[in-house]
Design a protein around this motif. Sequence first.
Motif, PDB file in Angstrom:
ATOM      1  N   PHE A 111     -12.339  14.699 -16.685  1.00  0.00           N
ATOM      2  CA  PHE A 111     -12.338  13.277 -16.380  1.00  0.00           C
ATOM      3  C   PHE A 111     -11.042  12.592 -16.789  1.00  0.00           C
ATOM      4  N   ILE A 112     -10.381  13.075 -17.835  1.00  0.00           N
ATOM      5  CA  ILE A 112      -9.072  12.520 -18.184  1.00  0.00           C
ATOM      6  C   ILE A 112      -8.056  12.872 -17.110  1.00  0.00           C
ATOM      7  N   GLY A 113      -8.081  14.135 -16.658  1.00  0.00           N
ATOM      8  CA  GLY A 113      -7.195  14.508 -15.557  1.00  0.00           C
ATOM      9  C   GLY A 113      -7.490  13.723 -14.299  1.00  0.00           C
ATOM     10  N   TRP A 114      -8.775  13.504 -14.046  1.00  0.00           N
ATOM     11  CA  TRP A 114      -9.189  12.719 -12.890  1.00  0.00           C
ATOM     12  C   TRP A 114      -8.612  11.300 -12.963  1.00  0.00           C
ATOM     13  N   THR A 115      -8.615  10.712 -14.164  1.00  0.00           N
ATOM     14  CA  THR A 115      -8.040   9.377 -14.349  1.00  0.00           C
ATOM     15  C   THR A 115      -6.546   9.374 -14.058  1.00  0.00           C
ATOM     16  N   MET A 116      -5.845  10.376 -14.589  1.00  0.00           N
ATOM     17  CA  MET A 116      -4.402  10.459 -14.373  1.00  0.00           C
ATOM     18  C   MET A 116      -4.065  10.620 -12.896  1.00  0.00           C
ATOM     19  N   PHE A 117      -4.966  11.219 -12.144  1.00  0.00           N
ATOM     20  CA  PHE A 117      -4.771  11.342 -10.699  1.00  0.00           C
ATOM     21  C   PHE A 117      -5.199  10.078  -9.968  1.00  0.00           C
ATOM     22  N   GLN A 118      -6.380   9.581 -10.265  1.00  0.00           N
ATOM     23  CA  GLN A 118      -7.005   8.559  -9.427  1.00  0.00           C
ATOM     24  C   GLN A 118      -6.374   7.189  -9.563  1.00  0.00           C
ATOM     25  N   VAL A 119      -6.061   6.762 -10.786  1.00  0.00           N
ATOM     26  CA  VAL A 119      -5.529   5.408 -10.974  1.00  0.00           C
ATOM     27  C   VAL A 119      -4.189   5.230 -10.254  1.00  0.00           C
ATOM     28  N   PRO A 120      -3.190   6.106 -10.482  1.00  0.00           N
ATOM     29  CA  PRO A 120      -1.947   5.952  -9.717  1.00  0.00           C
ATOM     30  C   PRO A 120      -2.146   6.162  -8.217  1.00  0.00           C
ATOM     31  N   TYR A 121      -3.087   7.013  -7.854  1.00  0.00           N
ATOM     32  CA  TYR A 121      -3.337   7.285  -6.437  1.00  0.00           C
ATOM     33  C   TYR A 121      -3.881   6.043  -5.725  1.00  0.00           C
ATOM     34  N   LEU A 122      -4.822   5.342  -6.342  1.00  0.00           N
ATOM     35  CA  LEU A 122      -5.353   4.116  -5.754  1.00  0.00           C
ATOM     36  C   LEU A 122      -4.285   3.026  -5.675  1.00  0.00           C
ATOM     37  N   ALA A 123      -3.509   2.870  -6.753  1.00  0.00           N
ATOM     38  CA  ALA A 123      -2.449   1.865  -6.754  1.00  0.00           C
ATOM     39  C   ALA A 123      -1.392   2.189  -5.702  1.00  0.00           C
ATOM     40  N   TRP A 124      -1.081   3.448  -5.543  1.00  0.00           N
ATOM     41  CA  TRP A 124      -0.135   3.905  -4.526  1.00  0.00           C
ATOM     42  C   TRP A 124      -0.585   3.457  -3.135  1.00  0.00           C
ATOM     43  N   GLY A 125      -1.863   3.616  -2.851  1.00  0.00           N
ATOM     44  CA  GLY A 125      -2.379   3.203  -1.556  1.00  0.00           C
ATOM     45  C   GLY A 125      -2.281   1.713  -1.335  1.00  0.00           C
ATOM     46  N   ALA A 126      -2.537   0.917  -2.385  1.00  0.00           N
ATOM     47  CA  ALA A 126      -2.447  -0.540  -2.254  1.00  0.00           C
ATOM     48  C   ALA A 126      -1.020  -0.993  -1.991  1.00  0.00           C
ATOM     49  N   GLU A 127      -0.046  -0.212  -2.457  1.00  0.00           N
ATOM     50  CA  GLU A 127       1.361  -0.578  -2.308  1.00  0.00           C
ATOM     51  C   GLU A 127       1.967  -0.099  -0.983  1.00  0.00           C
ATOM     52  N   LEU A 128       1.269   0.725  -0.243  1.00  0.00           N
ATOM     53  CA  LEU A 128       1.821   1.252   1.000  1.00  0.00           C
ATOM     54  C   LEU A 128       1.997   0.176   2.066  1.00  0.00           C
ATOM     55  N   SER A 129       1.122  -0.836   2.034  1.00  0.00           N
ATOM     56  CA  SER A 129       1.203  -1.888   3.051  1.00  0.00           C
ATOM     57  C   SER A 129       0.619  -3.183   2.504  1.00  0.00           C
ATOM     58  N   GLY A 130       1.218  -4.309   2.933  1.00  0.00           N
ATOM     59  CA  GLY A 130       0.680  -5.615   2.580  1.00  0.00           C
ATOM     60  C   GLY A 130      -0.071  -6.271   3.723  1.00  0.00           C
ATOM     61  N   ASP A 131      -0.093  -5.615   4.891  1.00  0.00           N
ATOM     62  CA  ASP A 131      -0.793  -6.154   6.046  1.00  0.00           C
ATOM     63  C   ASP A 131      -2.303  -6.069   5.846  1.00  0.00           C
ATOM     64  N   TYR A 132      -3.022  -7.148   6.148  1.00  0.00           N
ATOM     65  CA  TYR A 132      -4.461  -7.223   5.881  1.00  0.00           C
ATOM     66  C   TYR A 132      -5.228  -6.116   6.600  1.00  0.00           C
ATOM     67  N   ASP A 133      -5.017  -5.985   7.915  1.00  0.00           N
ATOM     68  CA  ASP A 133      -5.760  -4.995   8.690  1.00  0.00           C
ATOM     69  C   ASP A 133      -5.349  -3.576   8.319  1.00  0.00           C
ATOM     70  N   GLN A 134      -4.036  -3.349   8.159  1.00  0.00           N
ATOM     71  CA  GLN A 134      -3.588  -1.998   7.837  1.00  0.00           C
ATOM     72  C   GLN A 134      -4.035  -1.578   6.448  1.00  0.00           C
ATOM     73  N   ARG A 135      -4.042  -2.528   5.521  1.00  0.00           N
ATOM     74  CA  ARG A 135      -4.528  -2.205   4.176  1.00  0.00           C
ATOM     75  C   ARG A 135      -5.994  -1.787   4.230  1.00  0.00           C
ATOM     76  N   GLY A 136      -6.787  -2.492   5.022  1.00  0.00           N
ATOM     77  CA  GLY A 136      -8.184  -2.093   5.180  1.00  0.00           C
ATOM     78  C   GLY A 136      -8.307  -0.719   5.812  1.00  0.00           C
ATOM     79  N   ASN A 137      -7.408  -0.423   6.782  1.00  0.00           N
ATOM     80  CA  ASN A 137      -7.441   0.885   7.426  1.00  0.00           C
ATOM     81  C   ASN A 137      -7.059   2.003   6.460  1.00  0.00           C
ATOM     82  N   ILE A 138      -6.056   1.750   5.610  1.00  0.00           N
ATOM     83  CA  ILE A 138      -5.639   2.756   4.626  1.00  0.00           C
ATOM     84  C   ILE A 138      -6.771   3.038   3.651  1.00  0.00           C
ATOM     85  N   SER A 139      -7.404   1.973   3.164  1.00  0.00           N
ATOM     86  CA  SER A 139      -8.526   2.146   2.245  1.00  0.00           C
ATOM     87  C   SER A 139      -9.663   2.902   2.913  1.00  0.00           C
TER      88      SER A 139
END
Length: 469
Positions: free
Chosen positions: A112-140
């Motif tokens: 679970f610690i390894g999972w945290t080290m993977f998941q938290v930056p991974y989720l933030a990375w996805g949020a930073e890929l685009s600021g467009d409302y529709d595209q952000r929803g599509n990425i998620s």
Amino acid sequence: MAGKPNRLTQLCYATPALAAAIPTIPAYILLPSLYGDTLGLGLTLTGMLFFVIRLIDMFTDPLVGYLSDHTKTRKPWVIAGAVLAGIGIWFLFNPPAAPSGFYLFGWASLLFIGWTMFQVPYLAWGAELSGDYDQRGNISALREGTGLVGILLAGAVPVVAGINAPLAQTSLLGNVTLVVGVLGVLILALFVPDMLRNKKGVQGDNLKSALTAGAGRKGQKPEKSPSRFDQVRAGLAGLWQNRLFVRLLCAWLINGLANGLPAVCFPLFVRYGLDLSPADQNILILLYFAVAVIAMPVWVMLGGRFGRPVIWCWAMVAAIVAFVFVPVLGQGDFIGFAVICAVTGAALGADLALPPAIQADVDDWDHYRFGASRTGLLFALWNMTNKLALALAAGVAFPVLGAVGLNTGGVMAQSGTAEANQWALGVLVVIYAIVPVVLKIMAVAMMWRFPLGRRHQLALRRRLDRRMS
């Protein structure tokens, strides 16, 4: 502002979610009952161990989020976390015949610690890929949809292979995870741009400016540069002042607990509450996640048209209606329970796709309102809240069920009376279905009329773009 990644880049970003999701069924559904019931560790001890493990893991989230916000790239965090999680999976999913509590505690903690080290930056990375409302929803949605395909694969493999023994299932799925995970992480690292290094005004710089405001004015002495502790404390204080964030986080916690209780109790309810076979259990799990995969694009489409918060509320209402019928099920009622699994599975698609996209919108509001880029920290607290819900689910449900008559080794108390056994089954039904209904009603009440819909977020992005141009 982040650019607009093409479809291929989005697919490469979503690829690791396939491997990350494959062990979800074992980790959240099968492992607690495997160790506590099948392997004889005891429901009470297993529940308490998972509770402590989750609490420890929970407090690593803000640390990882903060540190990943202050590095030039999130890639090393994702890779290192994947390696540690892989080691934990190997040992945790291939236990000895009679594992000790120390064995479960050690390898589950590493996972679970390894999972945290993977998941938290991974989720933030996805949020930073685009600021467009529709595209952000599509990425998620693409990320969570890929994850659901992984969960669907995890549910299909035992059915296709005809493997019904819990220990054999977890071992097989652990091995599949390791193979698919190596490929997915390589694709992510090689082909997806990391937008963090291109962002203007990272958290530390903004917080330093805020904390040292007024320094150098006439008649004043320059203030000392704030310490890292001061920066983290200022960042957390700012987040808690964001009422939209707090409101969404509370709803996420309550709904997470409402989902976590049925998840950890699912094998016990199928076995004791319905008297169904392990093969029936595998089919129901597969049905549950298959419907979630099918329903997810529908929820995303509806969320883009009518607003993600209101559509999420209606999805939770659908789950509430389904759970209401659980107490009327009888022994061997496979069809009735399959219908309930299908409806709640459809609601799961909304739970996975919509809230993270709402959270990304709240991140824009946080950036605009407080002038600091804290995406990693914000998603760390988001992930931390989800883990708290899962910790409470296992830490409350298993000790209670152990106390009322669900014994170690997979048999109910043979020395107890019929009334005592009925009481134990009644408590199981309450924990599995009734408590989640109450919790989801609370979550709907919190998210109803949430004031950050499509129109508000588009206006917010325009203002952010003007500020950063």
